[in-house]
Structure formats: C-alpha cells, structure tokens
Design a protein around this motif. Structure first.
Motif, PDB file in Angstrom:
ATOM      1  N   VAL A 193       3.299   8.713  12.744  1.00  0.00           N
ATOM      2  CA  VAL A 193       2.812   7.949  13.889  1.00  0.00           C
ATOM      3  C   VAL A 193       3.918   7.006  14.328  1.00  0.00           C
ATOM      4  O   VAL A 193       4.338   6.144  13.574  1.00  0.00           O
ATOM      5  CB  VAL A 193       1.557   7.156  13.503  1.00  0.00           C
ATOM      6  N   LEU A 194       4.380   7.152  15.547  1.00  0.00           N
ATOM      7  CA  LEU A 194       5.587   6.460  15.972  1.00  0.00           C
ATOM      8  C   LEU A 194       5.286   5.265  16.866  1.00  0.00           C
ATOM      9  O   LEU A 194       5.947   5.022  17.861  1.00  0.00           O
ATOM     10  CB  LEU A 194       6.494   7.458  16.704  1.00  0.00           C
ATOM     11  N   THR A 195       4.272   4.497  16.521  1.00  0.00           N
ATOM     12  CA  THR A 195       3.875   3.367  17.337  1.00  0.00           C
ATOM     13  C   THR A 195       4.739   2.159  17.035  1.00  0.00           C
ATOM     14  O   THR A 195       5.103   1.918  15.896  1.00  0.00           O
ATOM     15  CB  THR A 195       2.415   3.019  17.028  1.00  0.00           C
ATOM     16  N   LEU A 196       5.036   1.370  18.069  1.00  0.00           N
ATOM     17  CA  LEU A 196       5.858   0.176  17.888  1.00  0.00           C
ATOM     18  C   LEU A 196       5.024  -1.088  17.773  1.00  0.00           C
ATOM     19  O   LEU A 196       5.555  -2.170  17.555  1.00  0.00           O
ATOM     20  CB  LEU A 196       6.825   0.040  19.076  1.00  0.00           C
ATOM     21  N   GLY A 197       3.703  -0.947  17.932  1.00  0.00           N
ATOM     22  CA  GLY A 197       2.871  -2.143  17.960  1.00  0.00           C
ATOM     23  C   GLY A 197       2.452  -2.638  16.610  1.00  0.00           C
ATOM     24  O   GLY A 197       1.841  -3.695  16.490  1.00  0.00           O
ATOM     25  N   LEU A 198       2.719  -1.888  15.556  1.00  0.00           N
ATOM     26  CA  LEU A 198       2.234  -2.259  14.233  1.00  0.00           C
ATOM     27  C   LEU A 198       3.322  -3.007  13.483  1.00  0.00           C
ATOM     28  O   LEU A 198       4.178  -2.410  12.891  1.00  0.00           O
ATOM     29  CB  LEU A 198       1.844  -1.017  13.459  1.00  0.00           C
ATOM     30  N   VAL A 199       3.282  -4.342  13.538  1.00  0.00           N
ATOM     31  CA  VAL A 199       4.231  -5.121  12.746  1.00  0.00           C
ATOM     32  C   VAL A 199       3.545  -6.245  12.012  1.00  0.00           C
ATOM     33  O   VAL A 199       3.867  -6.534  10.867  1.00  0.00           O
ATOM     34  CB  VAL A 199       5.383  -5.674  13.609  1.00  0.00           C
ATOM     35  N   GLN A 200       2.547  -6.850  12.664  1.00  0.00           N
ATOM     36  CA  GLN A 200       1.961  -8.019  12.023  1.00  0.00           C
ATOM     37  C   GLN A 200       1.191  -7.671  10.760  1.00  0.00           C
ATOM     38  O   GLN A 200       1.094  -8.478   9.851  1.00  0.00           O
ATOM     39  CB  GLN A 200       1.040  -8.786  12.997  1.00  0.00           C
ATOM     40  N   ALA A 201       0.637  -6.442  10.677  1.00  0.00           N
ATOM     41  CA  ALA A 201      -0.148  -6.084   9.507  1.00  0.00           C
ATOM     42  C   ALA A 201       0.738  -5.729   8.324  1.00  0.00           C
ATOM     43  O   ALA A 201       0.253  -5.562   7.224  1.00  0.00           O
ATOM     44  CB  ALA A 201      -1.065  -4.902   9.818  1.00  0.00           C
ATOM     45  N   GLN A 202       2.065  -5.589   8.549  1.00  0.00           N
ATOM     46  CA  GLN A 202       2.934  -5.178   7.469  1.00  0.00           C
ATOM     47  C   GLN A 202       3.685  -6.336   6.820  1.00  0.00           C
ATOM     48  O   GLN A 202       4.468  -6.126   5.918  1.00  0.00           O
ATOM     49  CB  GLN A 202       3.950  -4.152   7.995  1.00  0.00           C
ATOM     50  N   SER A 203       3.483  -7.546   7.281  1.00  0.00           N
ATOM     51  CA  SER A 203       4.158  -8.673   6.664  1.00  0.00           C
ATOM     52  C   SER A 203       3.662  -8.868   5.243  1.00  0.00           C
ATOM     53  O   SER A 203       2.491  -8.667   4.952  1.00  0.00           O
ATOM     54  CB  SER A 203       3.906  -9.933   7.492  1.00  0.00           C
ATOM     55  N   THR A 204       4.556  -9.227   4.350  1.00  0.00           N
ATOM     56  CA  THR A 204       4.211  -9.354   2.938  1.00  0.00           C
ATOM     57  C   THR A 204       3.331 -10.582   2.715  1.00  0.00           C
ATOM     58  O   THR A 204       3.609 -11.668   3.216  1.00  0.00           O
ATOM     59  CB  THR A 204       5.492  -9.471   2.097  1.00  0.00           C
ATOM     60  N   THR A 205       2.257 -10.382   1.966  1.00  0.00           N
ATOM     61  CA  THR A 205       1.347 -11.468   1.616  1.00  0.00           C
ATOM     62  C   THR A 205       1.500 -11.788   0.139  1.00  0.00           C
ATOM     63  O   THR A 205       1.563 -10.879  -0.694  1.00  0.00           O
ATOM     64  CB  THR A 205      -0.115 -11.071   1.914  1.00  0.00           C
ATOM     65  N   ASP A 206       1.552 -13.054  -0.203  1.00  0.00           N
ATOM     66  CA  ASP A 206       1.643 -13.475  -1.599  1.00  0.00           C
ATOM     67  C   ASP A 206       0.228 -13.587  -2.156  1.00  0.00           C
ATOM     68  O   ASP A 206      -0.498 -14.541  -1.891  1.00  0.00           O
ATOM     69  CB  ASP A 206       2.355 -14.823  -1.703  1.00  0.00           C
ATOM     70  N   TYR A 207      -0.163 -12.562  -2.910  1.00  0.00           N
ATOM     71  CA  TYR A 207      -1.523 -12.526  -3.465  1.00  0.00           C
ATOM     72  C   TYR A 207      -1.602 -13.135  -4.865  1.00  0.00           C
ATOM     73  O   TYR A 207      -2.703 -13.287  -5.398  1.00  0.00           O
ATOM     74  CB  TYR A 207      -2.013 -11.081  -3.537  1.00  0.00           C
ATOM     75  N   GLU A 208      -0.483 -13.480  -5.461  1.00  0.00           N
ATOM     76  CA  GLU A 208      -0.483 -13.796  -6.893  1.00  0.00           C
ATOM     77  C   GLU A 208      -1.245 -15.080  -7.218  1.00  0.00           C
ATOM     78  O   GLU A 208      -1.859 -15.193  -8.266  1.00  0.00           O
ATOM     79  CB  GLU A 208       0.959 -13.883  -7.400  1.00  0.00           C
ATOM     80  N   GLY A 209      -1.234 -16.053  -6.332  1.00  0.00           N
ATOM     81  CA  GLY A 209      -1.932 -17.301  -6.636  1.00  0.00           C
ATOM     82  C   GLY A 209      -3.300 -17.410  -6.002  1.00  0.00           C
ATOM     83  O   GLY A 209      -3.903 -18.489  -5.988  1.00  0.00           O
ATOM     84  N   VAL A 210      -3.807 -16.302  -5.506  1.00  0.00           N
ATOM     85  CA  VAL A 210      -5.074 -16.316  -4.766  1.00  0.00           C
ATOM     86  C   VAL A 210      -6.258 -16.329  -5.729  1.00  0.00           C
ATOM     87  O   VAL A 210      -6.235 -15.682  -6.781  1.00  0.00           O
ATOM     88  CB  VAL A 210      -5.146 -15.086  -3.839  1.00  0.00           C
ATOM     89  N   ASP A 211      -7.309 -17.065  -5.372  1.00  0.00           N
ATOM     90  CA  ASP A 211      -8.555 -17.084  -6.147  1.00  0.00           C
ATOM     91  C   ASP A 211      -9.666 -16.458  -5.298  1.00  0.00           C
ATOM     92  O   ASP A 211     -10.130 -17.068  -4.340  1.00  0.00           O
ATOM     93  CB  ASP A 211      -8.926 -18.518  -6.529  1.00  0.00           C
ATOM     94  N   PRO A 212     -10.129 -15.247  -5.648  1.00  0.00           N
ATOM     95  CA  PRO A 212     -11.146 -14.574  -4.843  1.00  0.00           C
ATOM     96  C   PRO A 212     -12.575 -14.959  -5.214  1.00  0.00           C
ATOM     97  O   PRO A 212     -13.529 -14.330  -4.726  1.00  0.00           O
ATOM     98  CB  PRO A 212     -10.889 -13.099  -5.153  1.00  0.00           C
ATOM     99  N   SER A 213     -12.745 -15.962  -6.037  1.00  0.00           N
ATOM    100  CA  SER A 213     -14.075 -16.324  -6.538  1.00  0.00           C
ATOM    101  C   SER A 213     -15.032 -16.644  -5.390  1.00  0.00           C
ATOM    102  O   SER A 213     -14.692 -17.343  -4.437  1.00  0.00           O
ATOM    103  CB  SER A 213     -13.983 -17.532  -7.466  1.00  0.00           C
TER     104      SER A 213
END
Length: 446
Positions: free
Chosen positions: A13-33
C-alpha cells in the motif's frame, strides 16, 4: 515445497498519509490499571464464536492483574463495522479494538488511527518473549505486517483465527461418471468431470460462483494473482487472470457449469448430490454437513485444496479476519494489547479453535477430539482441512490488503457477468477492468 505466502507481498500500500500512527510510543512506564477496552466484533449473538469469545472475555476480566475490563459490542458483519469505523474516524469516538480484514484495516491505517502492534509485541515489559514468539505462526500473523513504504514494517492488526476457501468433491458421483474415485488433480480433470456431469441425465456441472473470492481462487489455481507487489499494480490483464475467465466462459458455453441465484446454492446443491463439485469457505462445512444429513445424502465427499493448472499444483486461498488496536492513550493501548496477547495464549487458542472450528495462530497446540466441542463441525472434517493447510505441496494465496480492494470486489462480478453473457470479449473486459481498478488504486491507495 510450499510456496511462501504471497500475503505479505500483497500489502504493498503506497499511501503517503500514514505517518502519525507510526511514531514510536514509550510503553515501558505505562500503567494500564483500571482501563476499559471497547471491542467491536463481528460474532453473531447466537454463534459458537460469540459464546466462546464471551467466555474468554469473562476469564480475562476476572483474572488479569490490572483490573482491565473488556466490553464487547457486536456491530454486525464486516461491512457494517467498516461503515461504523468511517463514522468513528470522523467523530474521533473510536473503539479500542475492532475486527476487520486487512484491506479495511489498511484504509484505517491510512487515516492514522491504527497502532503498530510490533511496538507492543516486542516491548520488553509488555511484549511476547522471543521463545514464546517461536510458538506463533508468523506465516499467518505476518499477513498484517506491511513491509513497504510508507508503513515501514508496521503490523496493523493481529489475526485471531483463519479459514480457507476449500474445494468439495463427491467421490461417488465422480466414480459414477466413469472417472477414478478421487478428487481432480488438475484443472483439466476438473473440467472434464464437470462436463461429464453436465452431459449426464442425473447430475449438473459445476455451480459457478461469480464472486471475487471464488474468481481469485481460480486465478491462483492458474498460478496467478490479481495484484503484482513488485510493480505495485493490479494485473487483471495478466495471462493467468484471462485463463481463469476463459475457463468460466468455456464451461458455461459447454454446459459444464451453471450459474445460480441464491446465496450458498452452490454448496447446497452439492450437499444434496446434484453436482460433483463445489467451493466455499471451510467455515461453511457445518452447513454442508447439515444439509447433506437433512437430505439423507449418503455419498462420500471430501474437502481438498483447489486443483491447479498444469505445472501449478494444488492451491488454497486463505481468509484471515483480524483485530486492529486503535490509537488512544498509551494506557488504553497497553490494556488493549494485553487482551489481544491473552487471546494469543495457548489455552485461549485451544479453547477458541476447539469450540469454533476455526484454525489457530499457534504452532504448538493440538486440538484433540476431546477438545473439540463445536457441535456442527465433524471433528474428522476439522482434521481434514487442517491437514490441507499443513501440506507443504499446497501453495497459499491471499487477496491484496489494499484499501481499494473493497471497491475492486464490487467490479469483478460485473465484469464476469459481462463476459459470460457474451457482451464483451475476455481481453476487452479485462483491459477495461484493469483501467478502472488502476484509477481506484491511485485514488485510494496512494
């Protein structure tokens, strides 16, 4: 050797609009409680899938260490879910987890609302350890990993199950028509037997489905595909696509096949002994079994891959409904992933596969007859189809995971009807279709 799955290559899929969803998220300190996960699914309320999923959700809600609560909402089949997602994207009121096929999810990813599951899968804190990942079937799971720009290896969804487009053969009818008592090994044999059935007084030829998935299975049986990942183009003007369409046309002209009007009439006719062959999803085997029993049809029938053209071998089209994690807070995204991870566990997968008759995403579980509780699917049929999927001589095909594919699916049956009705030559109809889908590809995928 089994042909390496073409699925991943289909996701060009050669779309140019998909960039914001690919930014790296730091999940290591997250609390999902204490998070609530809203899950839009496709399982009908009275189905074994819905009952099994409800039980698994109840188990997860009562046992997870973080007090996460999954709230499941049946939103109809895939098409209504796609419509609801389009509305939700506009309003910003998204669920956390949603069911869909790859082409629909690729479209949502283009809108920047899909999480890259690889970040969660490989998270040191929340992911699946490498030794446990070795137990997962990544040939199947990688159907949702887009290895081309602008996705850069983004895993847009996670498969929970799979089914197959299988080929049914009535051995008694094949033998009664004077052929060896076995499924056809080539498309030439399939055509010859179908023609003999059409010429007989007792049977009809092949019930020809003009739907896109059925047509693609015959394209694959000729060694082709409708999309070329290397060129990034649809190829409805290819020799293999033309050969499949010419087969359809020839069989109808020679009374070797017939068209049907009612949905599932093809497998319905097969179940009552009208025709030697039919094709359909492995998920439909319980209905064929039920129809045959109701009609007191005692002929022996088997389920196989599609016979291939000379030099191609048996082929199989794979259907992979999946689940996409949608963008939210990091806490909600982790909580959603923990539920997906739970569903991928060995115990959950064994329960799911045994109760629903769908096939697992894991390599390390074996569904025994004691585990198998789906009342409509005979266990020997489950084993039969699982054996096809494991056969290294069978080539695997899957439809292209492009946002345009939904629209393309609407054009293919019209093209087939135009050709078989004699309104256009094969080459002209395919050239015109190729132009139309190229425009859709440019508008929706790029």
């Amino acid at each position: 050797m089994k042909t390496k799955m073409t699925i991943a290559l289909m996701f060009c899929v050669l779309t140019l609009g998909l960039v914001q969803a690919q930014s790296t998220t730091d999940y290591e300190g997250v609390d999902p409680s204490g998070q609530t996960v809203v899950y839009w699914h496709q399982y009908s309320d009275d189905s074994s899938q819905a009952e099994t999923m409800s039980a698994l959700i109840e188990e997860f809600n009562s046992s997870n260490d973080y007090g996460i609560t999954v709230e499941a909402i049946h939103q109809g089949s895939y098409s209504p879910i796609q419509d609801l997602m389009n509305t939700a994207i506009l309003s910003g009121e998204l669920p956390n987890l949603v069911a869909g096929y790859a082409n629909a999810i690729a479209g949502w990813a283009n809108e920047g609302v899909v999480v890259d599951i690889n970040e969660l899968l490989n998270s040191p804190m929340w992911g699946i350890a490498p030794d446990e990942q070795a137990n997962l079937n990544f040939d199947l799971l990688d159907v949702n990993q887009l290895d081309f720009a602008p996705f850069h290896g983004m895993r847009v969804a996670w498969a929970n199950q799979n089914s197959l487009n299988v080929f049914y053969t009535n051995l008694d009818i094949v033998e009664a028509l004077g052929f060896d008592r076995r499924p056809p090994e080539t498309l030439a044999e399939f055509e010859a037997i179908s023609c003999a059935a059409g010429a007989s007084e007792m049977y009809q030829g092949y019930p020809l489905d003009t739907g896109t998935s059925h047509f693609e299975s015959f394209v694959a049986a000729h060694g082709g595909a409708i999309f070329d990942a290397e060129s990034g183009e649809y190829i409805f003007d290819s020799a293999e696509v033309a050969a499949a369409l010419e087969l359809f046309t020839r069989m109808l002209e020679n009374n070797c096949a017939y068209l049907f009007a009612e949905r599932y009439q093809n497998t319905g006719d097969f179940a009552v002994g009208v025709t030697p062959f039919a094709a359909g999803s492995s998920a439909g085997i319980p209905f064929v079994t039920w129809d045959a029993a109701t009609a007191e049809m005692t002929d022996e029938w088997v389920v196989t891959a599609f016979p291939g053209a000379d030099g191609v071998g048996p082929t199989l089209q794979l259907f992979v409904p999946s689940q996409a994690i949608l963008t939210a807070t990091p806490e909600q995204e982790v909580a959603t992933w923990l539920f997906v991870k739970f569903l991928a566990g060995a115990e959950a997968q064994l329960a799911w596969s045994g109760a629903t008759g769908y096939f697992s995403i894991r390599n390390d579980i074996e569904v025994t007859e004691d585990d198998f509780t789906e009342p409509r699917m005979p266990f020997h049929r489950f084993v039969e189809v699982q054996g096809i999927l494991a056969d290294e001589m069978v080539s695997i095909y899957a439809s292209p995971g492009l946002p345009s594919y939904s629209a393309v699916r609407g054009l293919v049956p019209n093209m087939i009807a135009e050709v078989v009705n004699g309104d256009a030559p094969v080459a002209d109809a395919l050239a015109e279709l190729n132009e139309e889908v190229a425009e859709l590809h440019a508008d929706l995928d790029m």
